[in-house]
Design a protein around this motif. Structure first.
Motif: not given
Length: 200
Positions: A69-70, A72-74, A78-79, A83-84
């Protein structure tokens, strides 16, 4: 890098390099430290300050894929990731310190709870049924990314040592690694941008 420097001169040079703005991407065993082992806990700066994880505590066995699972999306690393996503098979590590309690650490990816039970044993402690396990993170004080991935499944039983899986078999995981390399290769965000006409 999938192991750490061991000689005093190498360690001093690496610490100086990182403190002066160097960049580093480490895989799997690069974070390993275990008291009374060949890779003992004799470098506090590296394991406690730089990585933040402290010593290795345990792992899952054998190497197996997990749903990640990501966290820290920002973050640039992880760009563009979903989400998973499902990882390539790996031997997953558990650490001495809870990285969530360290304000300098950005946890980027962790094992998703849908992965449990994770591991095949045969030892009961090698099968995880719950818990929080970061697998990719960065330290705000340094330009670094640690990635726990990197241990393929191997045919140990028949002693052929044939690789049964490959770290780069997951396209989404590969995107994460490329993102990390591109992010580490850029100048610090605090650097002043050149005017457009002066760029080369």
């Amino acid at each position: 890098m999938d192991t750490r420097p061991e000689k005093p001169g190498q360690r001093a040079a690496f610490e100086h390099y990182m403190k002066k703005g160097g960049t580093w991407m480490g895989f799997h065993f690069a974070a390993f430290a275990l008291p009374q082992s060949a890779y003992t806990d004799d470098w506090p700066w590296y394991n406690n300050d730089f990585l933040g994880s402290g010593n290795y505590v345990s792992n899952t066995w054998r190497p197996t894929a997990a749903v990640l699972r990501v966290a820290e999306k920002k973050h640039p690393v992880t760009k563009g990731l979903p989400p998973t996503f499902r990882s390539a098979p790996n031997e997953w590590y558990r650490w001495q310190y809870d990285l969530r309690n360290n304000p300098d650490i950005d946890i980027l990816v962790a094992i998703d709870s849908s992965s449990f039970p994770l591991g095949t044993g045969p030892k009961p402690q090698e099968i995880w049924h719950s818990g929080y396990y970061p697998v990719v993170w960065s330290n705000k004080k340094y330009r670094m990314v640690y990635v726990n991935m990197g241990h393929n499944d191997i045919d140990y039983e028949n002693k052929t040592n044939k690789e049964l899986s490959f770290t780069f078999s997951s396209p989404v995981q590969n995107k994460l690694l490329i993102n990390a390399l591109l992010w580490l290769g850029k100048k610090n965000s605090t650097d002043k941008k050149q005017p457009a006409k002066e760029r080369h």
